[in-house]
Scaffold this motif. Sequence first.
Motif, mmCIF file in Angstrom:
data_model
loop_
_atom_site.group_PDB
_atom_site.id
_atom_site.type_symbol
_atom_site.label_atom_id
_atom_site.label_comp_id
_atom_site.label_asym_id
_atom_site.label_seq_id
_atom_site.Cartn_x
_atom_site.Cartn_y
_atom_site.Cartn_z
ATOM 1 N N GLU B 315 0.826 -1.205 0.000
ATOM 2 C CA GLU B 315 0.000 0.000 0.000
ATOM 3 C C GLU B 315 0.866 1.263 0.000
ATOM 4 O OE1 GLU B 315 -3.949 1.086 2.561
ATOM 5 O OE2 GLU B 315 -3.418 -1.033 2.251
ATOM 6 N N GLY B 316 0.447 2.255 -0.749
ATOM 7 C CA GLY B 316 1.166 3.525 -0.766
ATOM 8 C C GLY B 316 2.384 3.541 -1.677
ATOM 9 N N VAL B 317 2.711 2.415 -2.280
ATOM 10 C CA VAL B 317 3.890 2.366 -3.154
ATOM 11 C C VAL B 317 3.456 2.599 -4.607
ATOM 12 C CG1 VAL B 317 5.673 0.855 -4.096
ATOM 13 C CG2 VAL B 317 5.220 0.882 -1.634
ATOM 14 N N ASP B 318 4.181 3.470 -5.283
ATOM 15 C CA ASP B 318 3.853 3.828 -6.668
ATOM 16 C C ASP B 318 4.406 2.757 -7.621
ATOM 17 O OD1 ASP B 318 3.843 4.840 -9.272
ATOM 18 O OD2 ASP B 318 4.199 6.908 -8.621
ATOM 19 N N ASP B 319 3.493 1.984 -8.180
ATOM 20 C CA ASP B 319 3.835 0.877 -9.090
ATOM 21 C C ASP B 319 4.851 1.279 -10.153
ATOM 22 O OD1 ASP B 319 3.798 -1.238 -10.925
ATOM 23 O OD2 ASP B 319 1.845 -0.680 -11.744
ATOM 24 N N ALA B 320 4.442 2.256 -10.980
ATOM 25 C CA ALA B 320 5.268 2.619 -12.139
ATOM 26 C C ALA B 320 6.614 3.187 -11.699
ATOM 27 C CB ALA B 320 4.526 3.623 -13.020
ATOM 28 N N ALA B 321 6.614 3.977 -10.613
ATOM 29 C CA ALA B 321 7.862 4.607 -10.154
ATOM 30 C C ALA B 321 8.881 3.537 -9.756
ATOM 31 C CB ALA B 321 7.587 5.536 -8.969
ATOM 32 N N VAL B 322 8.427 2.506 -9.072
ATOM 33 C CA VAL B 322 9.345 1.437 -8.650
ATOM 34 C C VAL B 322 9.905 0.717 -9.872
ATOM 35 C CG1 VAL B 322 9.480 -0.833 -7.529
ATOM 36 C CG2 VAL B 322 8.336 1.084 -6.362
ATOM 37 N N ARG B 323 9.021 0.368 -10.816
ATOM 38 C CA ARG B 323 9.499 -0.363 -12.002
ATOM 39 C C ARG B 323 10.459 0.492 -12.814
ATOM 40 N NH1 ARG B 323 5.869 -1.231 -15.413
ATOM 41 N NH2 ARG B 323 4.060 -0.310 -14.391
ATOM 42 N N THR B 324 10.159 1.780 -12.927
ATOM 43 C CA THR B 324 11.048 2.669 -13.673
ATOM 44 C C THR B 324 12.412 2.779 -12.997
ATOM 45 O OG1 THR B 324 9.146 3.928 -14.463
ATOM 46 C CG2 THR B 324 11.280 5.026 -14.588
ATOM 47 N N THR B 325 12.413 2.859 -11.670
ATOM 48 C CA THR B 325 13.684 2.950 -10.948
ATOM 49 C C THR B 325 14.494 1.657 -11.097
ATOM 50 O OG1 THR B 325 12.590 4.404 -9.365
ATOM 51 C CG2 THR B 325 14.740 3.531 -8.727
ATOM 52 N N LEU B 326 13.807 0.533 -11.023
ATOM 53 C CA LEU B 326 14.516 -0.750 -11.208
ATOM 54 C C LEU B 326 15.168 -0.798 -12.591
ATOM 55 C CD1 LEU B 326 11.940 -3.282 -9.675
ATOM 56 C CD2 LEU B 326 14.185 -2.668 -8.726
ATOM 57 N N LEU B 327 14.444 -0.297 -13.586
ATOM 58 C CA LEU B 327 14.956 -0.294 -14.959
ATOM 59 C C LEU B 327 16.139 0.666 -15.071
ATOM 60 C CD1 LEU B 327 13.943 -1.846 -17.474
ATOM 61 C CD2 LEU B 327 12.709 0.215 -18.164
ATOM 62 N N GLU B 333 14.139 -5.543 -15.450
ATOM 63 C CA GLU B 333 12.707 -5.435 -15.775
ATOM 64 C C GLU B 333 11.904 -6.448 -14.965
ATOM 65 O OE1 GLU B 333 10.891 -4.855 -19.903
ATOM 66 O OE2 GLU B 333 10.454 -6.979 -19.581
ATOM 67 N N ILE B 334 10.909 -5.949 -14.234
ATOM 68 C CA ILE B 334 9.894 -6.848 -13.684
ATOM 69 C C ILE B 334 8.572 -6.427 -14.316
ATOM 70 C CG2 ILE B 334 11.149 -7.197 -11.515
ATOM 71 C CD1 ILE B 334 8.951 -5.453 -10.144
ATOM 72 N N GLY B 335 7.545 -7.274 -14.215
ATOM 73 C CA GLY B 335 6.317 -7.008 -14.949
ATOM 74 C C GLY B 335 5.264 -6.286 -14.142
ATOM 75 N N ALA B 336 4.463 -5.481 -14.826
ATOM 76 C CA ALA B 336 3.296 -4.826 -14.222
ATOM 77 C C ALA B 336 2.140 -5.823 -14.184
ATOM 78 C CB ALA B 336 2.913 -3.609 -15.054
ATOM 79 N N GLY B 337 1.096 -5.455 -13.484
ATOM 80 C CA GLY B 337 -0.127 -6.265 -13.495
ATOM 81 C C GLY B 337 -0.869 -6.078 -14.810
ATOM 82 N N LEU B 338 -1.708 -7.050 -15.118
ATOM 83 C CA LEU B 338 -2.434 -7.023 -16.394
ATOM 84 C C LEU B 338 -3.928 -7.088 -16.088
ATOM 85 C CD1 LEU B 338 -1.348 -7.022 -19.337
ATOM 86 C CD2 LEU B 338 -1.607 -9.502 -19.349
ATOM 87 N N GLY B 339 -4.729 -6.401 -16.890
ATOM 88 C CA GLY B 339 -6.181 -6.463 -16.722
ATOM 89 C C GLY B 339 -6.603 -5.910 -15.369
#
Lengths: 393, 393
Positions: B315-327, B333-339
């Motif tokens: 909770e409270g963690v920004d999905d895209a920001a974390v993935r972008t930082t990891l990249l 690369e880790i995957g986002a959720g789908l649907g």
Amino acid sequence: MTTKSFHPPQRTLMGPGPSDVNPRILEAMSRPTIGHLDPVFVAMMDEMKELLKYAFQTQNELTMPVSAPGSAGMETCFVNLVEPGDKVIVCQNGVFGGRMKENVERCGGTAVMVEDDWGKAVDPNKVEEALKANPDAKIVAFVHAETSTGAQSDAKTLTEIAHRHDCLTIVDAVTSLGGTPLRVDDWAIDAIYSGTQKCLSCTPGLSPVSFSERALEKIRKRSSKVQSWFLDLNLVMGYWGGAGKRAYHHTAPINALYGLHEALVILKEEGLENAWARHAKHHQALRAGLEAMGLNFVVHAEERLPQLNAVTIPEGVDDAAVRTTLLKDYSLEIGAGLGVMAGKVWRIGLMGHACNARNVYLCLGALDDVLGRVKAPVEHGVALAAAQQVLAG
Amino acid sequence: MTTKSFHPPQRTLMGPGPSDVNPRILEAMSRPTIGHLDPVFVAMMDEMKELLKYAFQTQNELTMPVSAPGSAGMETCFVNLVEPGDKVIVCQNGVFGGRMKENVERCGGTAVMVEDDWGKAVDPNKVEEALKANPDAKIVAFVHAETSTGAQSDAKTLTEIAHRHDCLTIVDAVTSLGGTPLRVDDWAIDAIYSGTQKCLSCTPGLSPVSFSERALEKIRKRSSKVQSWFLDLNLVMGYWGGAGKRAYHHTAPINALYGLHEALVILKEEGLENAWARHAKHHQALRAGLEAMGLNFVVHAEERLPQLNAVTIPEGVDDAAVRTTLLKDYSLEIGAGLGVMAGKVWRIGLMGHACNARNVYLCLGALDDVLGRVKAPVEHGVALAAAQQVLAG
């Protein structure tokens, strides 16, 4: 069962495609795979679209590679544009017109066939007649460069006629793109598909396509869903569409796309007009040599594709034996005949990276040798001399 | 516009696919292109079929790669097996069941949906109920390994139930092939499709498929033509069919096939059971680390795919920001959720070549760092220690 790695031989590919691949493209394909939603990859896709627009000479926004070979590009055009009940004028002057008919019928459409002899261009008068007789026709489909015969049709005139009768055009440019003049916007072509393994000299597996605003209009107004989920442009556009956010549709063939990108960069570096001129020039050299050897072209000079040279197999010569010997002794591939021309013609490609003086000489020298073994040869060297004379200009 | 070559960065791919490609495969793809009817290539195709039979654990004669990505493999199964009017039981417990429904409907069939919560396996009891309520159903379609959630369904039991009710099965094994036990013949699966870019660690773009004799029987007895020319198995079989003479259908994606061949050789060298065990082991290590970090799995342990780890975003963690930082900071690369799971979960792949201790540590270390920046971290190092303990065994 073997579990060994596969090491293909080094061939010279002068058949109807695949053609020889530029080593730069093979190297590009071996670069590290990245994700299909990676921002770096998405930026590459935008470049790819611009490069393809240049190759097709179009400003069509929907210009992109289908993630499958040319036949899937053909199917993309038909499943999206043909609705059940639609009447389509299909011009057939070789194998691929027949495949178009199959496509129309599998989409629930009716194909009205306009037949021309194999080896001839599509006759615009016959198309005009068919359109007059079928005022309810919605689409005219034809092959710009018939890979099975080497005949080139007049895409500009055929599209003009189609438009005059309120029809869209679907154009097969699998063998023409990058090898012979093709101007999608100037000629007002509505839907066009090509392949990567011909004059772009890339590996096979992708199919560049482009759709005009008129074509998109028809797709948007469809009353039925596109029968293929994989090829539904309404969905594909969400992935390849405008800049910015991309919706996942299918996983793009990342490394194959690296290869096509490199192929298009190479085309841009050379310049499209220069590439066309190179094909024309080496065709003339090859032609001079083949004719000096006594071989006859299937297609009349004014309708001949420079990149696909179909010649009649001399009487008494064993088609397969000659091709096998060329492969064995020279690692040179030329193409067999297709359909009704099987066993009767050879198809000699001069496509993309393979279209150069070295290959003209190799092909003439090897044919000179191998044909000389099985039939009374013309004087050895005459063919090479004829080709050299053309290239010396 | 740029005309520069494209140089992708070196990523570590731990999303839902593509996964990291073994350098041997990239090198294989850059070998010289040869003709698709070259006898040397045809011999390679025969080897490829045998290698695929091993990967699928089947003796099915029609086992081959479709020349397009996994979605086209799915479509191959549906357009060939579903005739207009056919009723198909479609199990949905994630994104890909929904795509199956689309396919059934576009083939003119009727889809009877069996719904399970996303993140759960398909419930065999519900399938049995649906079959009792629909005695005219002809096919049961389900996803073995749901890439959108990481849930694994019991393909053996589902197929048994389907057969008891005289139905064929179509099984999505895109993410399972090579990563988790899958035995096509033992489980008597009728039609199955997969992808190359998951646990085979090849580049994306091809879709291995296999069809049982029962499935071929239904295809041979169709009263209507297959709506796709490109995917019509009656035609494709002429090219990929038995040994000997091959009929031209479409130009095979030569170099992509070199890559798949190498991927399958690598799988054979390791041994299928060893590959499954490797996936299971590294999943346990990753799981221990992720749980030590306080992350929760979406799927219950007994239904979890080792190769696709879906965890809830704190909770409270920004999905895209974390993935972008990891990249950005780790080229990871880790995957986002789908649907319906978009923004709610991350999907961490441990597939094929990418499934190793180095990547487990990299992923845990990088997540430990990046999550620690945005939320109160658990003690640094706890996650790594937990993973190491599992790997030390």
